[in-house]
Design an enzyme around this catalytic site. Structure first.
Site, short mmCIF file in Angstrom:
data_model
loop_
_atom_site.label_atom_id
_atom_site.label_comp_id
_atom_site.label_asym_id
_atom_site.label_seq_id
_atom_site.Cartn_x
_atom_site.Cartn_y
_atom_site.Cartn_z
N GLU A 57 0.84 -1.20 0.00
CA GLU A 57 0.00 0.00 0.00
C GLU A 57 0.88 1.25 0.00
OE1 GLU A 57 -2.80 2.39 3.18
OE2 GLU A 57 -2.51 0.24 3.44
N ASP A 61 0.82 3.80 -3.17
CA ASP A 61 0.42 5.19 -2.95
C ASP A 61 1.37 6.13 -3.69
OD1 ASP A 61 -0.91 7.44 -1.52
OD2 ASP A 61 1.04 7.60 -0.55
N ASN A 124 -7.29 0.98 0.37
CA ASN A 124 -5.94 0.54 0.74
C ASN A 124 -5.50 -0.63 -0.13
OD1 ASN A 124 -6.03 2.45 2.75
ND2 ASN A 124 -6.42 1.00 4.41
N GLU A 127 -4.50 0.57 -3.61
CA GLU A 127 -3.13 1.08 -3.65
C GLU A 127 -2.12 -0.06 -3.60
OE1 GLU A 127 -3.40 5.52 -1.68
OE2 GLU A 127 -3.06 3.82 -0.34
#
Length: 238
Positions: A57, A61, A124, A127
């Site tokens: 994650e 991101d 989440n 990502e």
């Protein structure tokens, strides 16, 4: 440890392969990294970093922010930093990614412990999936996959650029014009990773038509208002 390349050997593996082919347009090879991306910490066998999707994650991101910045910079050559930054924030916001994960039904293959209460498991995991694709495909292919199969397929970028995202203001204006009785009710607070999670219900004429959760009351109100607006729009189309 990751076992490298292998053919799907159980029903869950087959579901992952089918899902990625249908939604993202490619067949994953190293299934272990994608299974890790889809594993919420509540379902991990170990509390070690490699037992859940939080590290992926973190990576996804950063990759997502870069590829969206890259895309917007080229798409809008006359826009200055401020509008481009605002647009990027709209596209990669937690609320947007949560909604996008629902739209592509990512929740259907996330491994999460039943009855786990979480605000952003879908966003989440989204990502984390970006991070997994980046590790396997590299930046350019990840950008192509995410733009062609996800963002440009499921979102209207130009409309988002000019949209009013203050859903609470929108629904209050609508309800007042329609002379409806309404209220936002804040009736539950829980915790996630040590942070308070707020829950809001939007009640219209005595009925709950939208619920939202968030790390702030404002975020919870916005999600509840957005869902309520979607329901109102659906009812008006019928």
């Amino acid at each position: 440890m990751m076992s490298g390349l292998f053919a799907p050997h159980d029903e869950y593996d087959k579901r992952i392969v089918k899902y990625f082919k249908n939604v993202f347009g490619f067949r994953p090879h190293n299934l272990d990294v994608y299974k890790l991306a889809l594993t919420h910490r509540s379902a991990a066998n170990s509390q070690a970093d490699r037992g859940n999707n939080e590290r992926l994650e973190y990576l996804g991101d950063a990759v997502l922010e870069l590829l969206i910045s890259d895309y917007l910079f080229k798409k809008y050559p006359c826009e200055q930093e401020g509008p481009l930054t605002q647009m990027r924030s709209k596209l990669v916001s937690r609320e947007r990614l949560n909604a996008l994960s629902r739209k592509i039904d990512l929740q259907s293959i996330i491994r999460i412990k039943s009855n786990t209460r979480t605000v952003s498991a879908g966003g989440n995991a989204f990502e984390a999936v970006v991070g997994a694709i980046f590790l396997e495909k590299g930046y350019q292919k990840t950008k192509k996959i995410m733009l062609e199969h996800i963002f440009l397929t499921h979102l209207d970028i130009d409309a988002i650029f000019t949209e009013d995202t203050n859903y609470k203001s929108q629904i209050l204006n609508w309800a007042q014009k329609q002379h409806k009785k309404f209220e936002f009710v804040h009736d539950d607070v829980s915790e996630n990773k040590g942070r308070k999670v707020y829950r809001t219900r939007f009640i219209l004429d005595g009925k709950v038509i939208g619920e939202g959760t968030g790390y702030t009351l404002k975020a919870a109100d916005q999600e509840a208002a957005e869902k309520a607006l979607e329901k109102i729009e659906d009812n008006e189309k019928e």
